[in-house]
Design a protein around this motif. Structure first.
Motif, PDB file in Angstrom:
ATOM      1  N   SER A  46       7.271  49.028  36.991  1.00  0.00           N
ATOM      2  CA  SER A  46       6.669  49.077  35.595  1.00  0.00           C
ATOM      3  C   SER A  46       6.750  47.770  34.906  1.00  0.00           C
ATOM      4  CB  SER A  46       7.313  50.371  34.761  1.00  0.00           C
ATOM      5  OG  SER A  46       8.638  50.234  34.734  1.00  0.00           O
ATOM      6  N   GLY A  47       6.173  47.450  33.915  1.00  0.00           N
ATOM      7  CA  GLY A  47       6.361  46.317  32.962  1.00  0.00           C
ATOM      8  C   GLY A  47       7.345  46.459  31.883  1.00  0.00           C
ATOM      9  N   SER A  70       4.094  43.907  36.158  1.00  0.00           N
ATOM     10  CA  SER A  70       4.180  44.975  37.337  1.00  0.00           C
ATOM     11  C   SER A  70       3.435  44.914  38.468  1.00  0.00           C
ATOM     12  CB  SER A  70       4.207  46.224  36.542  1.00  0.00           C
ATOM     13  OG  SER A  70       2.755  46.474  36.120  1.00  0.00           O
ATOM     14  N   LEU A  71       2.075  44.475  38.253  1.00  0.00           N
ATOM     15  CA  LEU A  71       1.436  44.360  39.593  1.00  0.00           C
ATOM     16  C   LEU A  71       1.446  43.358  40.630  1.00  0.00           C
ATOM     17  CD1 LEU A  71      -2.390  44.747  37.813  1.00  0.00           C
ATOM     18  CD2 LEU A  71      -1.070  46.376  39.544  1.00  0.00           C
ATOM     19  N   VAL A  86       3.219  53.167  46.301  1.00  0.00           N
ATOM     20  CA  VAL A  86       3.324  52.461  45.312  1.00  0.00           C
ATOM     21  C   VAL A  86       2.507  52.454  43.848  1.00  0.00           C
ATOM     22  CG1 VAL A  86       3.736  49.958  44.445  1.00  0.00           C
ATOM     23  CG2 VAL A  86       4.005  50.538  46.950  1.00  0.00           C
ATOM     24  N   ILE A  87       3.276  53.008  42.839  1.00  0.00           N
ATOM     25  CA  ILE A  87       2.584  52.979  41.794  1.00  0.00           C
ATOM     26  C   ILE A  87       2.983  51.716  40.654  1.00  0.00           C
ATOM     27  CG2 ILE A  87       2.379  54.291  39.275  1.00  0.00           C
ATOM     28  CD1 ILE A  87       2.905  56.761  41.163  1.00  0.00           C
ATOM     29  N   ALA A  88       1.929  51.141  39.952  1.00  0.00           N
ATOM     30  CA  ALA A  88       2.407  50.124  39.032  1.00  0.00           C
ATOM     31  C   ALA A  88       2.034  50.704  37.662  1.00  0.00           C
ATOM     32  CB  ALA A  88       1.550  48.871  39.150  1.00  0.00           C
ATOM     33  N   HIS A 102      -3.377  39.111  36.079  1.00  0.00           N
ATOM     34  CA  HIS A 102      -2.802  39.827  37.343  1.00  0.00           C
ATOM     35  C   HIS A 102      -3.758  41.159  37.519  1.00  0.00           C
ATOM     36  CE1 HIS A 102       0.348  37.048  37.315  1.00  0.00           C
ATOM     37  NE2 HIS A 102       0.945  37.754  36.086  1.00  0.00           N
ATOM     38  N   THR A 103      -4.196  41.606  36.547  1.00  0.00           N
ATOM     39  CA  THR A 103      -4.852  43.006  36.617  1.00  0.00           C
ATOM     40  C   THR A 103      -6.206  42.603  37.288  1.00  0.00           C
ATOM     41  OG1 THR A 103      -4.004  43.709  34.654  1.00  0.00           O
ATOM     42  CG2 THR A 103      -5.905  44.900  35.413  1.00  0.00           C
TER      43      THR A 103
END
Ligand code: TPP
Ligand code: SF4
Lengths: 288, 578
Positions: A46-47, A70-71, A86-88, A102-103
């Protein structure tokens, strides 16, 4: 098999009572159990923001990094161990302001990561400044005369960047949200799930009631075909970005891991590091 | 017979200067000569003067020379810009097409060879460089077969017809010039080399090779001069070992992706230069705070801002040491030879995992891009140490507690498990945290955690944190430097010794934590000290003063015009200091 309870830990979230993020936490826990994961098979990256705290509130491996990143961290985790799920995750500021670069590129890269954005149209943690998701005219501490910048449409951007999975949901709709996260986890490639997750403390405009009034659920359109990219773009535009459900999915495109030539099928992290003498000598011959 | 020689080729960028240099030096390497190269180039792809210089010797050399023996020039500009370097009696081989002239005052012999004409006769002016290199190879009287073999390797991919044409171009170039000169020139006849097979590479290749040997299997990076060769090498090699290189959207993504991958258990690196390192600073703090191993290469170039992107400088040291906010443990190491690029890389990956810290390897442009002979690299010295990484299965945790990833231990280093491990679940956060990784603002915990992290590196010293050549008990002068300048200093020292000036020499290889106790005795013993650096503010000298002292003895020798030191410059400056 683990149940959603096993994805709970004993850390008490420091979110305000009523914050939309609680439901996102619950939905991730349910979806993880529903797709048959054990807690150690999941990594939540997470961010920074109120929402960014979520990795600490789920019983799984978790990394709470830096604002907007986070990504790339999540993609690094996936590359290192593709056996992990993996979840961001993070806020709209995290993902669509500081982390927007990044997104877009994570979408293009299409590594198998599920990205869940808690979109409250405001900055929560820093106590109420405008976000790229704020409506024009929206008054905040940093826009006392109302925001004069246009509102960013992450769904349109995702589609135009070549997204293979785009969904949107509302934190109050736990059933839909859980199902969409499950679909995202099962999708082989990058999935973006934007979740309207109201900030009850600083956003007095985009409230639960406001969302209920303005959301357009795709369930209303039984003929909607999420494999049609043009229809997806049209629906997003028609609903002014308020559409919820599985908006677009491309099941054909392979993920980055599968396209990268030579990339190992098993977890790279389990590989023996030592080079054989033969391989080493072979590398040296090029320099002779 | 001579034991060493300097050769230079100059022309417009994109004219084949690079490939000529590559073939010429590969052939010399095959013959067993020691080589040391220097590239002069600018950040344009086509056009603009560029030149490559190689020093050739029968003995190990690690510096460019003051002067030049042979200049191969594709245009008059190359002659005008470089002829001044020629020693009296040197040679210019130039294309007859532009009616070359030697500038007034330069005593050199000119061979005007119809380079373009021969190339065009053979089909394409592209082969100019083959004609030119054939001509200069011919003058040296070196065996033609070895040269032709190198040509074959360069063009082999393009088929036998192309190879044949190029070999013919080489032959014609040599033939023409030998007729003019009446055979190979005796004064340029090199003694035979020892014939032993040597390695010949640039520092970036040594670093990249070292990372593969260290078990690095992923790299995330963003292109930049002079670091890109590392990425380009690894994208060719890592897939053979199951890994890959990701070209990210920027250096922030590159470094954070590397952090994610290291966290998940794969040795991963990134590489950049000053501008990229500046972007990475916040993330380096994350690595330090979360005790996640990380390896970064900084190939220093001329700063600030875009600065001199293709020129030599050593001006990032302060940024690397002080760059991130807050206080973290880290290691900054500066290899000073091509071999150290290789071995330091392996050690850096080990240290990053053993100490669970970010490690920055700082080279400079000359070390990263100068192609040179390397001693044999020893497979048996490749050791992989992963420190307190737990690979066996863990027992179940009692009452739902998390794994103590940040357990307080005597050496400050905690056991580490990788995501995926059963019973190993813990939290990782850049927020101050407790032993299980949970956020904590508790004052006592804060102090303990800061002390734990910073304490880890108190005694951390890399192999040869300083490298001393100290034959004199009380030298007139102690010369201190870092990075690629060591070989040049040795040549200057030879001259100083011959003049009766006693000198010692120390290369500082570890910038942080500073190896004060190792350096101090050398400072104490010297009558005078000069610290030699490619920057304008004396960053290394300041580090020494700050950590040790001796302000009154320390003098700066600074060069920040974008070019590396020459032996004569060091020699002259040291004499003036005494
Ligand atoms: C580099 C950097 N800049 C600024 C901040 C301060 N900061 C923390 S969270 C945040 C924005 C929070 O908004 P959002 O990402 O939407 O998350 P929310 O708190 O609303 O969940 C900001 C600006 C920071 N932590 N790091
Ligand atoms: S400030 Fe807003 S976003 Fe943050 S916890 Fe409170 S309600 Fe949620």
């Amino acid at each position: 098999m683990a149940t959603f309870k096993e994805f709970r830990n004993n850390v008490k979230p420091n979110w305000c009572p009523g914050c939309g993020d609680f439901s996102v936490q619950a939905a991730i826990q349910r979806a993880a159990a529903n797709v048959g994961l054990e807690p150690e098979q999941l990594a939540v990256i997470s961010g920074i923001g109120c929402s960014g705290r979520i990795s600490g509130y789920i019983n799984a491996y978790g990394l709470h990094g830096i604002h907007g990143r986070s990504l790339p961290i999540a993609q690094g985790v996936k590359l290192a161990n593709r056996e992990l799920t993996v979840i961001a995750s993070g806020g709209d500021g995290d993902g669509f302001a500081i982390g927007m670069g990044h997104t877009v590129h994570a979408i293009r890269r299409n590594l198998d990561v599920t990205y869940i954005v808690m979109d409250n149209q405001i900055y929560g943690l820093t106590k109420g400044q405008t976000s790229p998701r704020s409506a024009e005219g929206f008054k905040t501490k940093s826009t006392p005369e109302g925001s004069i910048e246009s509102t960013l449409s992450p769904l349109e951007i995702a589609l135009s960047a070549g997204a293979t999975f785009v969904a949107q949901s509302f934190s109050s709709d736990l059933k839909q949200l859980t199902a969409l996260i499950e679909a995202g986890l099962n999708h082989k490639g990058f999935s973006l799930i934007n979740v309207f997750s109201p900030c009850v403390t600083f956003n007095k405009v985009n409230t639960y009631d406001w969302f209920k009034e303005n959301i357009v659920n795709l369930e209303q359109f039984p003929d909607y075909d999420p494999s049609n990219r043009i229809a997806a773009m049209t629906k997003i535009m028609e609903t002014n970005g308020m559409v919820t459900g599985l908006i677009y999915q491309n099941k054909e495109r392979k993920s980055y891991e599968d396209l990268a030539v030579g990339f190992k099928q098993e977890a790279l992290s389990k590989q023996d590091l030592k080079l054989s003498r033969q391989d080493f000598d072979k590398l040296l011959t090029e320099f002779k | 017979m001579i034991s060493q020689l300097s050769w230079k080729i100059g022309g417009q960028q994109g004219e084949g200067v690079e490939s000529t240099d590559r073939i010429f030096s590969t052939a010399l390497n095959r013959l067993g000569y020691y080589l040391y190269g220097y590239r002069h180039f600018s950040s344009r792809i086509k056009g603009g003067h560029t030149n490559n210089k190689i020093r050739i010797s029968t003995k190990p050399i690690r510096a460019i020379s003051d002067d030049l023996d042979i200049l191969v020039a594709f245009d008059q500009e190359s002659i005008d810009l470089n002829a001044g370097e020629l020693r009296p009696g040197g040679i210019v081989v130039a294309d007859a097409k532009f009616s070359p002239t030697i500038p007034e005052g330069v005593q050199a012999r000119l061979f005007a060879v119809p380079i373009t004409a021969i190339a065009e006769e053979l089909g394409t002016s592209l082969m100019k460089n083959m004609v030119a290199s054939g001509a200069s190879w011919g003058l040296l009287g070196l065996p033609m077969e070895v040269f032709n073999k190198a040509v074959e390797e360069e063009f082999g991919r393009k088929g036998p017809a192309i190879v044949e044409k190029n070999v013919e171009a080489v032959r014609r170039g040599a033939e023409f010039v030998l007729e003019q000169a009446g055979g190979p020139l005796d004064e340029f006849k090199l003694e035979d080399a020892d014939g032993k097979q040597k390695l010949f590479m640039i520092g970036n290749e040594a670093l990249a090779l070292g990372s593969v040997a260290a078990g690095c299997r992923l790299m995330s990076a963003y292109p930049i001069t002079p670091a890109s060769e590392i990425m380009e090498y690894l994208i060719k090699k890592l897939p053979k070992f199951g890994g890959t290189v990701v070209q990210t959207e920027d250096e922030i993504a590159a470094v954070t992706m590397a952090i994610g991958a290291n966290y998940a258990g794969v040795r991963t690196m990134t590489a950049s230069a000053g501008p990229g390192l500046a972007l990475m600073m916040e993330a380096i703090g994350l690595s330090g705070m979360t005790e996640t191993p990380l390896v970064i290469v900084d190939t220093q170039r001329g700063g600030p801002s875009t600065g001199l992107p293709t020129k030599q400088e050593q001006s990032d040291i302060n940024a690397l040491i002080y760059g991130t906010h807050g206080e973290i443990p880290k290691l900054v190491v500066a290899p000073s030879t091509i071999e150290e690029c290789f071995y330091d890389m392996i050690e850096s990956f080990n240290i990053a995992e053993k100490y669970q810290i970010p490690v920055i390897i700082a080279t400079d442009l000359q070390l990263s891009l100068g192609k040179q002979t390397s001693e044999a690299l020893d497979y048996d010295k490749i050791v992989i140490e992963r420190g307190k990484l737990i690979t066996e299965e863990l027992p179940p945790n009692e009452d739902n507690r998390l794994f103590k990833r940040y357990e307080l231990t005597d050496d400050g280093i905690s056991p580490r498990v990788l995501p995926g491990a059963k019973h190993g679940i813990h939290h990782v956060t850049g927020v101050e945290h407790d032993q299980e990784g949970r956020p904590s603002e508790n004052a006592l915990n804060r102090e303990k955690m800061m002390d734990k992290r910073l304490g880890k590196i108190r005694d951390l010293r890399v192999t040869n944190a300083i490298k001393a050549i100290a034959p004199n008990e009380n030298p007139d002068l102690l010369i201190i430097a870092m990075g690629s300048t060591g070989g040049t200093i040795e040549e200057a020292r030879e001259r100083l010794t011959a003049e009766g000036i006693s000198t010692n020499h120390v290369m500082v290889r570890q910038m942080f934590p500073f190896p004060s106790e190792m350096l101090e005795p050398h400072l104490a013993a010297a009558k005078q000290i000069v610290v030699l650096e490619n920057n304008a503010t004396g960053q290394l000298a300041n580090l020494i003063k700050q950590n040790i002292g001796y302000h009154d003895k320390i003098r700066n020798l600074l060069k920040y015009d974008g070019t590396p030191f020459l032996p004569s410059e060091i020699h002259k400056a040291c004499k003036e200091l005494i």
